[in-house]
Design a protein around this motif. Structure first.
Motif, PDB file in Angstrom:
ATOM      1  N   UNK A   5       0.837  -1.206   0.000  1.00 58.52           N
ATOM      2  CA  UNK A   5       0.000   0.000   0.000  1.00 58.52           C
ATOM      3  C   UNK A   5       0.871   1.254   0.000  1.00 58.52           C
ATOM      4  N   UNK A   6       2.008   1.185   0.690  1.00 60.09           N
ATOM      5  CA  UNK A   6       2.947   2.310   0.717  1.00 60.09           C
ATOM      6  C   UNK A   6       3.479   2.605  -0.684  1.00 60.09           C
ATOM      7  N   UNK A   7       3.769   1.559  -1.454  1.00 60.39           N
ATOM      8  CA  UNK A   7       4.246   1.748  -2.829  1.00 60.39           C
ATOM      9  C   UNK A   7       3.179   2.450  -3.659  1.00 60.39           C
ATOM     10  N   UNK A   8       1.925   2.024  -3.514  1.00 62.66           N
ATOM     11  CA  UNK A   8       0.828   2.658  -4.257  1.00 62.66           C
ATOM     12  C   UNK A   8       0.703   4.127  -3.852  1.00 62.66           C
ATOM     13  N   UNK A   9       0.825   4.405  -2.553  1.00 61.83           N
ATOM     14  CA  UNK A   9       0.777   5.792  -2.090  1.00 61.83           C
ATOM     15  C   UNK A   9       1.924   6.597  -2.683  1.00 61.83           C
ATOM     16  N   UNK A  10       3.123   6.028  -2.666  1.00 67.92           N
ATOM     17  CA  UNK A  10       4.296   6.737  -3.163  1.00 67.92           C
ATOM     18  C   UNK A  10       4.152   7.099  -4.635  1.00 67.92           C
ATOM     19  N   UNK A  11       3.771   6.128  -5.448  1.00 76.94           N
ATOM     20  CA  UNK A  11       3.665   6.391  -6.883  1.00 76.94           C
ATOM     21  C   UNK A  11       2.429   7.212  -7.227  1.00 76.94           C
ATOM     22  N   UNK A  32       4.467   6.056 -14.842  1.00 77.92           N
ATOM     23  CA  UNK A  32       4.669   5.760 -13.416  1.00 77.92           C
ATOM     24  C   UNK A  32       4.029   4.423 -13.031  1.00 77.92           C
ATOM     25  N   UNK A  33       2.959   4.045 -13.717  1.00 73.41           N
ATOM     26  CA  UNK A  33       2.335   2.752 -13.434  1.00 73.41           C
ATOM     27  C   UNK A  33       3.291   1.614 -13.766  1.00 73.41           C
ATOM     28  N   UNK A  34       4.048   1.749 -14.863  1.00 76.54           N
ATOM     29  CA  UNK A  34       5.030   0.726 -15.246  1.00 76.54           C
ATOM     30  C   UNK A  34       6.103   0.599 -14.163  1.00 76.54           C
ATOM     31  N   UNK A  35       6.581   1.739 -13.662  1.00 81.45           N
ATOM     32  CA  UNK A  35       7.601   1.717 -12.609  1.00 81.45           C
ATOM     33  C   UNK A  35       7.014   1.126 -11.325  1.00 81.45           C
ATOM     34  N   UNK A  36       5.754   1.440 -11.050  1.00 80.66           N
ATOM     35  CA  UNK A  36       5.083   0.895  -9.866  1.00 80.66           C
ATOM     36  C   UNK A  36       4.988  -0.625  -9.953  1.00 80.66           C
ATOM     37  N   UNK A  37       4.678  -1.139 -11.141  1.00 74.87           N
ATOM     38  CA  UNK A  37       4.614  -2.588 -11.353  1.00 74.87           C
ATOM     39  C   UNK A  37       5.985  -3.218 -11.108  1.00 74.87           C
ATOM     40  N   UNK A  38       7.025  -2.554 -11.592  1.00 71.84           N
ATOM     41  CA  UNK A  38       8.397  -3.056 -11.382  1.00 71.84           C
ATOM     42  C   UNK A  38       8.716  -3.103  -9.895  1.00 71.84           C
ATOM     43  N   UNK A  39       8.379  -2.028  -9.175  1.00 70.06           N
ATOM     44  CA  UNK A  39       8.677  -1.946  -7.735  1.00 70.06           C
ATOM     45  C   UNK A  39       7.935  -3.037  -6.961  1.00 70.06           C
ATOM     46  N   UNK A  40       6.653  -3.204  -7.241  1.00 65.48           N
ATOM     47  CA  UNK A  40       5.863  -4.203  -6.522  1.00 65.48           C
ATOM     48  C   UNK A  40       6.318  -5.618  -6.869  1.00 65.48           C
ATOM     49  N   UNK A  41       6.697  -5.831  -8.117  1.00 66.64           N
ATOM     50  CA  UNK A  41       7.183  -7.153  -8.533  1.00 66.64           C
ATOM     51  C   UNK A  41       8.485  -7.497  -7.812  1.00 66.64           C
ATOM     52  N   UNK A  42       9.392  -6.521  -7.724  1.00 65.61           N
ATOM     53  CA  UNK A  42      10.652  -6.737  -7.007  1.00 65.61           C
ATOM     54  C   UNK A  42      10.395  -7.070  -5.540  1.00 65.61           C
TER      55      UNK A  42
END
Length: 376
Positions: free
Chosen positions: A191-197, A236-246
């Protein structure tokens, strides 16, 4: 078709521009991973030196009370008994204990039934069975707690000079899926990642384009404002997907995390949550004249959202009045919905209350964003 081609072209250019900013990438990709590793090291490894337990002594006869109290006196860790194995947690009801067992705040429930210590008709001596309930999937915990309890009970049998044990331990697995503290923290970190992006992305990007004059040139070009904003959102959604996947990969291989729910439900819910949080970023970035204003307002919004919605501290540990007050904080339904989906296998229908709150906030935030947005 040309409309979407323009969006994809802009998104590709913006994505490349973002990925060249190493400091920015560290905070957007590296910081969430760092948080996860730190919290994973704190909560991901079980402490087997002692176990947190809820204890219910329902014994009704005097002999049973005396024996059960003797067992607890030697087995529970206190100021006067540092060698005790169990750490007793104060829980008022069995229902509350079962809930804490599922949440992972306690490791087991130890219960002395009402007939514990009653005289056996077979040998005329006190007998009984202690019930140990442990959370689902934690068989090793159940075995350890039961084994330790058997040792303490065996000591009572030995004191009474019995060849066969009249006091026994019955262990059973909880019917509900047990969660570890890391499960709760990990859901909060997603949820923090979603908030950040959602918040920091557009809140920083739009004022920067205002400063460089890029936004003004785009406004004067054939590119529409919707294309401009959708392109940024997509990048930013693409980067968010990368972050959550990692984060998911690291959580799985380092801390044994696994998905208990549906990936499809998780993706749909996360996408809706990100779209909602984009409204916050658009409102901040659209209103701010420069990056300094955007950074100040973003931090003013971000930190209360993180701590009031249970990202780092589970909300059930907060005072009851604070839990009720934070039910409708924008990030609370995001955090709760992700946790329910990935840990308790909730469907999208089951999280409709959370989806409803997200949709309401989505409408409110975009209405504010469109109202305060300024091109310069």
């Amino acid at each position: 078709m040309q409309y979407f081609k323009t969006i994809f072209s802009l998104a590709q250019a913006q994505f490349k521009s973002i990925m060249r900013q190493w400091v920015y990438i560290f905070f957007m990709l590296g910081l969430p991973l760092l948080f996860m590793v730190v919290f994973g090291m704190i909560y991901g490894n079980a402490n087997t030196s002692s176990f947190n337990v809820a204890i219910f002594n329902n014994t009704e006869n005097e002999t049973g009370k005396e024996i059960s109290e003797s067992i607890l006196k030697s087995s529970v860790k206190t100021d006067n008994n540092e060698d005790g194995f169990f750490v007793k947690k104060d829980v008022e009801t069995r229902e509350a204990a079962d809930e804490q067992l599922v949440r992972g705040t306690i490791d087991a429930v130890i219960e002395f039934p009402a007939n514990f210590g009653e005289i056996s008709k077979e040998n005329g001596k006190p007998s009984g069975e202690v019930e140990v309930t442990y959370k689902a999937g934690s068989n090793s915990t159940g075995q350890i707690v039961s084994s330790v309890m058997e040792q303490f009970i065996g000591g009572i049998d030995a004191q009474m000079g019995r060849e066969a044990a009249n006091f026994t331990v019955k262990s059973e697995e909880s019917n509900d899926q047990g969660l570890s503290q890391f499960d709760y923290v990990f859901a909060g970190l997603l949820a923090y990642v979603i908030l950040t992006y959602g918040l920091m992305s557009l809140a920083n990007a739009v004022p920067e384009d205002k400063k460089t004059g890029a936004l003004k040139r785009i406004h004067a070009s054939p590119v529409t404002s919707s294309q401009y904003l959708l392109a940024y959102a997509l990048a930013f959604a693409v980067i968010c997907v990368i972050a959550m996947s990692l984060m998911i990969v690291v959580a799985h291989f380092m801390f044994g995390w696994r998905m208990h729910g549906s990936w499809f439900n998780f993706i749909i819910f996360s996408t809706l949550s990100l779209v909602m949080m984009y409204g916050t970023g658009l409102a901040v970035g659209g209103w701010a004249k420069n990056e300094q204003q955007a950074a100040g307002l973003s931090n003013l919004i971000m930190f209360p959202l993180m701590f009031l919605s249970g990202v780092f501290v589970p909300r059930f540990l907060m005072p009851e009045f604070l839990q009720k007050a934070t039910d409708f904080v924008p990030l609370t339904p995001v955090n709760d919905g992700i946790r329910l989906i990935i840990t308790e296998n909730y469907s999208l229908v089951d999280v409709l209350p959370q989806i409803g709150i997200i949709v309401v906030w989505l409408i409110i935030l975009y209405a504010i964003a469109f109202k305060v947005f300024r091109w310069e």
